[in-house]
Design a protein around this motif. Structure first.
Motif, mmCIF file in Angstrom:
data_model
loop_
_atom_site.group_PDB
_atom_site.id
_atom_site.type_symbol
_atom_site.label_atom_id
_atom_site.label_comp_id
_atom_site.label_asym_id
_atom_site.label_seq_id
_atom_site.Cartn_x
_atom_site.Cartn_y
_atom_site.Cartn_z
ATOM 1 N N VAL A 95 0.837 -1.204 0.000
ATOM 2 C CA VAL A 95 0.000 0.000 0.000
ATOM 3 C C VAL A 95 0.871 1.253 0.000
ATOM 4 O O VAL A 95 0.535 2.261 -0.644
ATOM 5 C CB VAL A 95 -0.962 -0.019 1.203
ATOM 6 N N GLU A 96 2.001 1.201 0.695
ATOM 7 C CA GLU A 96 2.929 2.333 0.678
ATOM 8 C C GLU A 96 3.517 2.534 -0.717
ATOM 9 O O GLU A 96 3.675 3.666 -1.182
ATOM 10 C CB GLU A 96 4.059 2.105 1.682
ATOM 11 N N LEU A 97 3.827 1.429 -1.389
ATOM 12 C CA LEU A 97 4.426 1.518 -2.723
ATOM 13 C C LEU A 97 3.415 1.941 -3.788
ATOM 14 O O LEU A 97 3.757 2.644 -4.737
ATOM 15 C CB LEU A 97 5.032 0.165 -3.110
ATOM 16 N N ASP A 98 2.182 1.479 -3.644
ATOM 17 C CA ASP A 98 1.145 1.804 -4.630
ATOM 18 C C ASP A 98 -0.156 2.142 -3.916
ATOM 19 O O ASP A 98 -1.038 1.291 -3.758
ATOM 20 C CB ASP A 98 0.933 0.629 -5.588
ATOM 21 N N PRO A 99 -0.295 3.400 -3.486
ATOM 22 C CA PRO A 99 -1.504 3.802 -2.752
ATOM 23 C C PRO A 99 -2.780 3.690 -3.580
ATOM 24 O O PRO A 99 -3.879 3.700 -3.019
ATOM 25 C CB PRO A 99 -1.223 5.275 -2.395
ATOM 26 N N ASP A 101 -3.617 1.079 -5.426
ATOM 27 C CA ASP A 101 -4.017 -0.320 -5.576
ATOM 28 C C ASP A 101 -5.055 -0.663 -4.512
ATOM 29 O O ASP A 101 -4.727 -0.989 -3.371
ATOM 30 C CB ASP A 101 -2.798 -1.250 -5.465
ATOM 31 N N LYS A 102 -6.313 -0.593 -4.886
ATOM 32 C CA LYS A 102 -7.412 -0.809 -3.941
ATOM 33 C C LYS A 102 -7.493 -2.264 -3.484
ATOM 34 O O LYS A 102 -7.910 -2.550 -2.358
ATOM 35 C CB LYS A 102 -8.727 -0.358 -4.558
ATOM 36 N N GLU A 103 -7.102 -3.182 -4.351
ATOM 37 C CA GLU A 103 -7.164 -4.596 -3.973
ATOM 38 C C GLU A 103 -6.193 -4.892 -2.831
ATOM 39 O O GLU A 103 -6.534 -5.611 -1.884
ATOM 40 C CB GLU A 103 -6.831 -5.486 -5.171
ATOM 41 N N LEU A 104 -4.992 -4.331 -2.895
ATOM 42 C CA LEU A 104 -4.031 -4.527 -1.811
ATOM 43 C C LEU A 104 -4.547 -3.909 -0.518
ATOM 44 O O LEU A 104 -4.406 -4.495 0.561
ATOM 45 C CB LEU A 104 -2.674 -3.922 -2.180
ATOM 46 N N SER A 131 -11.557 7.250 -1.241
ATOM 47 C CA SER A 131 -10.855 7.235 -2.525
ATOM 48 C C SER A 131 -11.816 7.047 -3.701
ATOM 49 O O SER A 131 -11.465 7.379 -4.844
ATOM 50 C CB SER A 131 -9.795 6.125 -2.540
ATOM 51 N N TYR A 132 -13.015 6.509 -3.459
ATOM 52 C CA TYR A 132 -13.983 6.325 -4.536
ATOM 53 C C TYR A 132 -14.737 7.610 -4.865
ATOM 54 O O TYR A 132 -15.405 7.676 -5.905
ATOM 55 C CB TYR A 132 -14.987 5.238 -4.160
ATOM 56 N N GLY A 133 -14.657 8.616 -4.007
ATOM 57 C CA GLY A 133 -15.399 9.843 -4.240
ATOM 58 C C GLY A 133 -16.890 9.568 -4.229
ATOM 59 O O GLY A 133 -17.411 8.934 -3.316
ATOM 60 N N ALA A 138 -19.791 -2.044 -7.452
ATOM 61 C CA ALA A 138 -19.738 -3.288 -6.697
ATOM 62 C C ALA A 138 -18.466 -3.359 -5.865
ATOM 63 O O ALA A 138 -18.466 -3.900 -4.755
ATOM 64 C CB ALA A 138 -19.814 -4.471 -7.651
ATOM 65 N N GLU A 139 -17.382 -2.789 -6.404
ATOM 66 C CA GLU A 139 -16.112 -2.786 -5.658
ATOM 67 C C GLU A 139 -16.248 -1.945 -4.389
ATOM 68 O O GLU A 139 -15.771 -2.334 -3.319
ATOM 69 C CB GLU A 139 -14.984 -2.237 -6.530
#
Length: 247
Positions: A95-99, A101-104, A131-133, A138-139
């Motif tokens: 999550v730190e490397l790729d903020p 990436d919602k799946e992570l 983050s979805y605003g 469904a996610e």
């Protein structure tokens, strides 16, 4: 060289022991790591492979390489082993490397919830919702669902019900199982009207489903819940009608 000779002789487990000792002495040795990864994959040794990839992700400075290790370790821990709690450190690194990436992030929240880190899980999920605003999907529904589960574990039933209601409005495909959870929560909180509404909505969805549509609840189970609500209201007539329908 010793490990390679042992592999060649068919003594794979002994070779793995040699390599693990070498890795302990030189954690950044890429050749040792690759030999172990190959062995664990061949042996389908998922847990040691996941730990190895996790250590590699945490010890690798190159962001792209580390993220590659993170994703594979996360897939093993969370999807194949079903132990997201063991992946918290590597998921946090991801999550730190790729903020973005919602799946992570979702898997991190699952790990935190499994490990009993409920405040951290709730914070992770609330950040995901933001983050979805205004986008509804469904996610996003999956995030609200998990927020409801966390709130329930924290004993915050009003918040749990609110999150489940949001989830049911966004996830048509998984609405039946969400309605079941919502009904259970409302009944647990003593809100029989809301529970009955959820169960009746669920009943219609279950009755309308196609034969090949997987819904992990049956008509009889829903009728039983509605009967219990009628009994709690001392409505013997309705309880009897529901019992007869279930039979």
């Amino acid at each position: 060289r010793l490990a390679k000779a042992l592999f060649h002789a068919g003594r794979d487990e002994r070779a793995a022991e040699v390599l693990e000792r070498a890795r302990a002495a030189s954690p950044d040795d890429a050749e040792v790591r690759e030999l172990l990864v190959t062995h664990y994959r061949k042996a389908d040794a998922l847990e040691p492979l996941a730990r190895l990839l996790s250590d590699a992700a945490l010890g690798t400075k190159d962001p792209a390489t580390a993220l590659h290790f993170v994703r594979e370790a996360a897939e093993l821990f969370c999807d194949r082993l079903g132990t997201p709690g063991a992946a918290i450190a590597v998921l946090r690194r991801g999550v730190e490397l790729d903020p973005e990436d919602k799946e992570l992030a979702l898997k991190l929240a699952d790990g935190q919830r499994e490990a009993g880190q409920l405040d951290a899980a709730r914070a992770t999920l609330e950040a995901l919702v933001e983050s979805y605003g205004r986008r509804r999907s469904a996610e996003r529904a999956a995030v609200h669902h998990r927020l409801g589960l966390v709130a329930r574990q924290q004993g915050d039933l009003p918040a749990a019900i609110e999150q489940l209601e949001l989830a049911t409005k966004m996830a048509v495909a998984s609405a039946p199982i969400l309605q079941k959870t919502l009904g259970d929560l409302a009944r647990e909180s003593g809100d029989l009207d809301r529970a009955e509404k959820a169960y009746r909505t669920l009943l219609m969805a279950v009755r309308r489903r196609s034969a090949d549509e997987p819904v992990d609840v049956g008509v009889g189970e829903v009728l039983f819940e509605l009967q219990a609500i009628a009994a709690a209201r001392n409505d013997d007539t309705q309880a009897r009608e529901l019992r007869d329908s279930a039979l």
